[in-house]
Write an enzyme that holds these catalytic residues in place. Structure first.
Site, PDB file in Angstrom:
ATOM      1  N   ASP A   1      13.367  -6.609  -3.118  1.00  0.00           N
ATOM      2  CA  ASP A   1      13.153  -5.405  -2.307  1.00  0.00           C
ATOM      3  C   ASP A   1      12.006  -5.598  -1.307  1.00  0.00           C
ATOM      4  O   ASP A   1      11.697  -4.698  -0.534  1.00  0.00           O
ATOM      5  CB  ASP A   1      12.922  -4.166  -3.196  1.00  0.00           C
ATOM      6  CG  ASP A   1      11.664  -4.255  -4.035  1.00  0.00           C
ATOM      7  OD1 ASP A   1      11.453  -5.296  -4.696  1.00  0.00           O
ATOM      8  OD2 ASP A   1      10.877  -3.280  -4.031  1.00  0.00           O
ATOM      9  N   HIS A   2      11.391  -6.784  -1.306  1.00  0.00           N
ATOM     10  CA  HIS A   2      10.334  -7.100  -0.338  1.00  0.00           C
ATOM     11  C   HIS A   2      10.749  -8.233   0.619  1.00  0.00           C
ATOM     12  O   HIS A   2      10.064  -8.481   1.604  1.00  0.00           O
ATOM     13  CB  HIS A   2       9.045  -7.501  -1.059  1.00  0.00           C
ATOM     14  CG  HIS A   2       8.502  -6.395  -1.913  1.00  0.00           C
ATOM     15  ND1 HIS A   2       7.311  -5.773  -1.663  1.00  0.00           N
ATOM     16  CD2 HIS A   2       9.021  -5.775  -3.004  1.00  0.00           C
ATOM     17  CE1 HIS A   2       7.105  -4.825  -2.570  1.00  0.00           C
ATOM     18  NE2 HIS A   2       8.128  -4.809  -3.391  1.00  0.00           N
TER      19      HIS A   2
ATOM     20  N   HIS B   1       5.076 -10.876  -2.013  1.00  0.00           N
ATOM     21  CA  HIS B   1       5.593 -11.517  -3.236  1.00  0.00           C
ATOM     22  C   HIS B   1       7.106 -11.604  -3.167  1.00  0.00           C
ATOM     23  O   HIS B   1       7.728 -11.071  -2.245  1.00  0.00           O
ATOM     24  CB  HIS B   1       5.099 -10.794  -4.492  1.00  0.00           C
ATOM     25  CG  HIS B   1       5.655  -9.408  -4.695  1.00  0.00           C
ATOM     26  ND1 HIS B   1       5.357  -8.361  -3.863  1.00  0.00           N
ATOM     27  CD2 HIS B   1       6.498  -8.910  -5.636  1.00  0.00           C
ATOM     28  CE1 HIS B   1       5.982  -7.272  -4.297  1.00  0.00           C
ATOM     29  NE2 HIS B   1       6.689  -7.574  -5.367  1.00  0.00           N
TER      30      HIS B   1
ATOM     31  N   ASP C   1       2.846  -4.808  -4.287  1.00  0.00           N
ATOM     32  CA  ASP C   1       3.052  -4.094  -5.555  1.00  0.00           C
ATOM     33  C   ASP C   1       1.909  -4.350  -6.534  1.00  0.00           C
ATOM     34  O   ASP C   1       2.113  -4.325  -7.749  1.00  0.00           O
ATOM     35  CB  ASP C   1       4.374  -4.534  -6.208  1.00  0.00           C
ATOM     36  CG  ASP C   1       5.598  -3.977  -5.494  1.00  0.00           C
ATOM     37  OD1 ASP C   1       5.432  -3.225  -4.509  1.00  0.00           O
ATOM     38  OD2 ASP C   1       6.721  -4.299  -5.926  1.00  0.00           O
TER      39      ASP C   1
ATOM     40  N   HIS D   1       1.355  -8.698 -11.070  1.00  0.00           N
ATOM     41  CA  HIS D   1       2.731  -8.192 -10.908  1.00  0.00           C
ATOM     42  C   HIS D   1       3.689  -9.374 -10.834  1.00  0.00           C
ATOM     43  O   HIS D   1       4.697  -9.421 -11.529  1.00  0.00           O
ATOM     44  CB  HIS D   1       2.789  -7.330  -9.653  1.00  0.00           C
ATOM     45  CG  HIS D   1       4.156  -6.805  -9.315  1.00  0.00           C
ATOM     46  ND1 HIS D   1       4.809  -5.871 -10.099  1.00  0.00           N
ATOM     47  CD2 HIS D   1       4.989  -7.071  -8.284  1.00  0.00           C
ATOM     48  CE1 HIS D   1       5.981  -5.599  -9.550  1.00  0.00           C
ATOM     49  NE2 HIS D   1       6.120  -6.311  -8.444  1.00  0.00           N
TER      50      HIS D   1
ATOM     51  N   HIS E   1       5.291   1.048  -2.284  1.00  0.00           N
ATOM     52  CA  HIS E   1       6.166   2.073  -2.877  1.00  0.00           C
ATOM     53  C   HIS E   1       5.508   3.449  -2.864  1.00  0.00           C
ATOM     54  O   HIS E   1       4.294   3.566  -3.005  1.00  0.00           O
ATOM     55  CB  HIS E   1       6.526   1.712  -4.326  1.00  0.00           C
ATOM     56  CG  HIS E   1       7.414   0.516  -4.446  1.00  0.00           C
ATOM     57  ND1 HIS E   1       8.793   0.601  -4.376  1.00  0.00           N
ATOM     58  CD2 HIS E   1       7.128  -0.791  -4.605  1.00  0.00           C
ATOM     59  CE1 HIS E   1       9.313  -0.615  -4.508  1.00  0.00           C
ATOM     60  NE2 HIS E   1       8.326  -1.481  -4.639  1.00  0.00           N
TER      61      HIS E   1
ATOM     62  N   HIS F   1       9.859 -10.528  -4.824  1.00  0.00           N
ATOM     63  CA  HIS F   1      10.921  -9.611  -5.242  1.00  0.00           C
ATOM     64  C   HIS F   1      11.860  -9.256  -4.081  1.00  0.00           C
ATOM     65  O   HIS F   1      11.424  -9.105  -2.934  1.00  0.00           O
ATOM     66  CB  HIS F   1      10.320  -8.345  -5.855  1.00  0.00           C
ATOM     67  CG  HIS F   1       9.741  -8.591  -7.224  1.00  0.00           C
ATOM     68  ND1 HIS F   1       8.769  -7.800  -7.782  1.00  0.00           N
ATOM     69  CD2 HIS F   1      10.014  -9.563  -8.133  1.00  0.00           C
ATOM     70  CE1 HIS F   1       8.455  -8.272  -8.988  1.00  0.00           C
ATOM     71  NE2 HIS F   1       9.194  -9.338  -9.220  1.00  0.00           N
TER      72      HIS F   1
END
Ligand SMILES: [Zn+2]
Ligand SMILES: [Zn+2]
Length: 257
Positions: free
Chosen positions: A56-57, A52, A130, A108, A168, A54
């Site tokens: 941080d990915h 996805h 996530d 999410h 995570h 975001h």
């Protein structure tokens, strides 16, 4: 095949799967640590899978692509670092000689996907980003409780032996919440003690398995009477159906200290 969770930021894992020569990485939020690790292990980066949008990915994707020439595969309908191969529900991608089926798991984010391989050295494996965490699930930033319930239900239908690779290390906090929901669940109590030991040794609590998550994860247990009752006790009126149970659990967890 070797599976390894490379820690990043405060609590991310960048999953690496490799055959001793070629590697795939999942959701690289950064690139420096990944490149250093690949060089250290003498691996060529073949493929980057993204679940996805975001940051941080995806933050390391551009630099990894430039440094290695790896091909990038990501969700069909999310903002993504171009160029990449976009995939959606029921697509199959081949990487490291393995076939990965794409499962759409919105909730999410609106276009979140997971990658499932039925046979990695004889055992199934899913990269679920996530959406499903050990003992928890992702926050509903772009989707509804009904969508998340549907997505989690689809993941729960994978074989019980499926290794669950989430992005995570939220397990201890999730387990604290799960115990508040289901204090009488002995599997949960035992698993919480096991994970506390792992984290005390700075070891990952992942991968989990679908079988285990069905025993301990309240978000996969919205149909279980004890979980529905706990949701109803927390939020009067909730608990009559699995969507309201999931919605109540998610809100409760958002404010749980
Ligand atoms: Zn996310
Ligand atoms: Zn994340």
């Amino acid at each position: 095949m070797t599976l390894f969770p490379l820690p990043a930021f405060s609590d991310n894992y960048i999953w690496v799967l490799h055959d001793g020569q070629r590697a795939l990485v999942v959701d690289p939020g950064e690139s420096d640590e990944v490149l250093a690790w690949l060089a250290d292990q003498r691996l060529d980066l073949d493929t980057i899978l993204i679940t996805h949008h975001h940051a941080d990915h995806t933050g390391g994707v551009g630099a990894l692509r430039r440094a290695t020439g790896a091909r990038v595969i990501g969700p069909a309908d999310e903002p993504m670092p171009e160029p990449l191969l976009r995939v959606g529900e029921a697509d199959t991608v081949s990487a490291l000689g393995l076939d990965w089926s794409v499962i759409r798991v919105p909730g999410h984010t609106a276009g979140h996907i997971a990658y499932f391989c039925p046979d990695v050295d004889g055992q199934p494996l899913v990269f679920c980003g996530d959406t499903l965490f050990s003992a928890g699930c992702g926050r509903l930033f772009e989707g509804t409780p009904a969508q998340m319930l549907d997505s989690l239900t689809r993941l729960a239908q994978l074989p019980g032996t499926t290794r669950v690779c989430c992005t995570h290390e939220y397990t201890l906090s999730n387990l604290r919440f799960a115990l508040a929901v289901e204090p009488g669940n002995t599997e949960l109590t035992q698993h919480a003690a096991h994970c506390a030991q792992l984290r005390a040794g700075n070891l990952p609590t992942l991968p989990s398995s679908i079988w285990l998550e069905k025993q301990i994860n309240p978000f996969l247990r919205t149909h279980v009477p004890a979980v529905a009752q706990a949701a109803g006790a927390h939020e009067p009126g909730a608990g009559s159906d699995t969507v309201s149970v999931l919605a109540t659990l998610r809100e409760w967890k958002n404010n749980f200290k």
